[in-house]
Design an enzyme around this catalytic site. Sequence first.
Site, short mmCIF file in Angstrom:
data_model
loop_
_atom_site.label_atom_id
_atom_site.label_comp_id
_atom_site.label_asym_id
_atom_site.label_seq_id
_atom_site.Cartn_x
_atom_site.Cartn_y
_atom_site.Cartn_z
N ARG A 1 1.10 1.83 -5.92
CA ARG A 1 1.34 0.88 -4.83
C ARG A 1 0.06 0.19 -4.37
NH1 ARG A 1 6.19 1.35 -2.50
NH2 ARG A 1 5.43 0.21 -0.71
N LYS B 1 2.51 -2.69 -8.36
CA LYS B 1 3.87 -2.42 -8.81
C LYS B 1 4.91 -3.01 -7.87
CE LYS B 1 6.89 -0.18 -11.37
NZ LYS B 1 7.13 -0.85 -12.66
N TRP C 1 -4.01 -1.85 -1.23
CA TRP C 1 -4.06 -3.02 -2.09
C TRP C 1 -4.35 -4.17 -1.14
CZ3 TRP C 1 -1.54 -7.73 -3.01
CH2 TRP C 1 -1.71 -8.28 -4.29
N LYS D 1 4.07 -9.10 -20.82
CA LYS D 1 3.60 -7.73 -21.08
C LYS D 1 2.18 -7.75 -21.62
CE LYS D 1 5.72 -5.36 -19.35
NZ LYS D 1 6.53 -6.13 -18.54
N CYS E 1 0.87 -1.16 0.00
CA CYS E 1 0.00 0.00 0.00
C CYS E 1 0.91 1.21 0.00
CB CYS E 1 -0.86 0.01 1.26
SG CYS E 1 -1.78 -1.53 1.46
N ASN F 1 1.35 0.05 5.86
CA ASN F 1 1.74 -0.69 4.67
C ASN F 1 2.53 -1.89 5.14
OD1 ASN F 1 2.70 -1.55 2.15
ND2 ASN F 1 4.50 -0.22 2.30
N GLY F 2 2.06 -3.10 4.81
CA GLY F 2 2.75 -4.32 5.23
C GLY F 2 1.75 -5.33 5.74
N GLU G 1 -0.48 -9.05 -18.96
CA GLU G 1 -0.73 -8.23 -17.77
C GLU G 1 -1.50 -6.95 -18.08
OE1 GLU G 1 2.84 -7.29 -15.51
OE2 GLU G 1 3.94 -6.68 -17.28
N GLU H 1 9.06 -12.44 -21.70
CA GLU H 1 8.74 -11.08 -21.29
C GLU H 1 7.66 -10.48 -22.19
OE1 GLU H 1 9.07 -9.44 -18.76
OE2 GLU H 1 8.85 -7.34 -19.30
N HIS I 1 5.35 -30.59 -28.48
CA HIS I 1 5.09 -31.49 -27.35
C HIS I 1 3.82 -31.10 -26.61
CE1 HIS I 1 8.84 -33.46 -28.13
NE2 HIS I 1 9.44 -32.28 -28.15
C1 G6P Z 1 5.44 -7.06 -9.76
C2 G6P Z 1 5.46 -6.09 -10.93
C3 G6P Z 1 6.37 -6.61 -12.03
C4 G6P Z 1 7.76 -6.87 -11.48
C5 G6P Z 1 7.72 -7.81 -10.27
C6 G6P Z 1 9.04 -7.85 -9.57
O1 G6P Z 1 4.78 -8.23 -10.12
O2 G6P Z 1 4.16 -5.92 -11.43
O3 G6P Z 1 6.45 -5.67 -13.09
O4 G6P Z 1 8.56 -7.40 -12.48
O5 G6P Z 1 6.76 -7.36 -9.32
O6 G6P Z 1 9.27 -6.59 -9.01
P1 G6P Z 1 10.68 -5.99 -8.67
O7 G6P Z 1 10.39 -4.65 -8.09
O8 G6P Z 1 11.31 -6.92 -7.68
O9 G6P Z 1 11.48 -5.91 -9.93
#
Ligand code: G6P
Length: 608
Positions: A27, A603, A75, A485, A2, A101-102, A488, A481, A504
């Site tokens: 956040r 994030k 969150w 992208k 959060c 937050n936590g 998500e 990746e 397979h």
């Molecule tokens: C979340 C984000 C991703 C990120 C991952 C790891 O899932 O949405 O974009 O790659 O965390 O985060 P970090 O801050 O450790 O790179």
Amino acid sequence: MCGIVGYVGRAQAAPIVLDGLEKLEYRGYDSAGMAIFDGERIHITKSVGRLKVLQELTHDGGTMPGCLGIGHTRWATHGAPSDENAHPHFNAKETIAVVHNGIIENYLPLKKKLEGRGYTFRSETDTEVLAHMLDYYYKGDPMDAIIKVLHRVEGSYALGILFADFPGELFAVRKDSPLIVGQNKEGCFIASDVPAILRYTREVTYIENQEIVRLTADGLHIYNVDEEEVEKTPVTIEWDAEAAEKAGYEHFMLKEMYEQPKTVTDTISPRMRGNEIIIEELGMDDGKLRQVKKLHIVACGSAYHAGVTGKYVLEGLARIPVEVDLASEFRYRNPILEEGAMVVVISQSGETADTLAALRESKKRGFPVLGIVNVVGSSIAREADNVMYTWAGPEIAVATTKAYSAQLVALYLLAMKLAQVRGTVTQEELAGMMDDLRRLPDQIELLLNNKNRIQRFANRYIAARDVFFIGRSIDYAISMEGSLKLKEISYIHSEAYAAGELKHGTISLIEEGTLVAAVSTQPELYQKTISNMVEVKSRGAFVLAVTCEGNREIEKAADYVIYIPHTNRFFTNSLAIIPLQLFSYYVAVGKGCDVDKPRNLAKSVTVE
Ligand code: G6P
């Protein structure tokens, strides 16, 4: 995960708190709230939904007078998003308000104990336990109450606390969740992250675990749990407020994609001097580096995908064995780490709970940990033995782009350095690679400028149900990746497959019109990937190919081709990712998705 903000000063608090919360919405954004002391008592306004709901409810803060306040963007972890579960939380008398937050891990036994003492709970959150515990221990001295609570809670927290008995003071404390404080002529601030207060001050102090901050309009004091004052030097944040804003782009994600040339330049240039790679932050001379026998790369999400690319590059260039693990797996699989192993954790935020746990596990076993981290002063940055920063600046869009690109080049630099000390490349080869690295930013720019063509293509796939990304070796890493992208931000189901593995099982999913994006940048594998493209095309797939300039042969097997400029074969992912990012972005925009804040994602994932 959060966001918390707090202010005490001479200005009205509510608009400042709201402004800070806006910068922290990445956040958490399922609910938001504020507690403001109006001179007589504390008032809380909170609501489920985006921050704009709170802004409307309070007329942009206008309905909440007072110069002391705390705020929160949530969150959900304990208890679904709801008005009751939104922060801040009060004690029964409404004289103590808390934002958190936590996660308080032992909140259930604590809650039971408090209920036994007659406390009743209005929410399902772990946080409310803190409000009641503070009430229970508060006998007129806020510091004493806070310290007593700290000794009894387990888990992670960054807290902002108001006591009605102390109308000119804001209290804050942290353990394993980020907290910064700052000050200007008008007052003092707390926040989970820099962008929240950047508009008011550039001098920021990072609070360490179990430090308690007492803030007034005139200044702030930091104490340890023994109530001894701790002297800390603020860090000057070089990012200007603009860097944390959208700068005219429709979305942060697009803006951040366009920042990639700069990000790459900023990350590589301080480490390339003449013909030499110098990474002082490794904290190891060449002799020590030569003693590293194996690398374990550990990360989550896109950072993990950067690590997969890193494996191919490090093994290929430096001939050093590399294992790559998802942090959530590594921490519980009792990994075998042998003498000479070094652990490399990669994280944009530096706060990802699983990555942090993997770091701690490695350190506990006595292995050196190198962090590749974007956020200066974050938990991983502080706890790793050495930190190689990616200089991507603040990244706001949940889906990472520029931080990922910075991670890639940081790994190339590490591979080149190791290759140099291990003697697996000649000085000429190294010089050639350095030239290629220096060219990457312009080449990325070139690909970004091709956005209209990709947008037109993306518009055709807005209604797609499934998309597959295939590639071999390093191209498989970028497929992972690219696929992440797309899913998500556009919510289209997508999978990445090693091209040779399709037959397979996965190939049975190919239907008439299914989009298959095939990445093929490795000359020695062109023919192999072309065969896999033909296999899917003959089963009805529409094949989009991403390949290097000059590989015209691919046009036989592909329906649509995107060419990337020539670079060293180990660096192609830095270029191939650009059209894949743009494709995902424009599909999501075309579908009307909330690109910067995709549903269910956050994030910074500071819980397991
Ligand atoms: C979340 C984000 C991703 C990120 C991952 C790891 O899932 O949405 O974009 O790659 O965390 O985060 P970090 O801050 O450790 O790179």
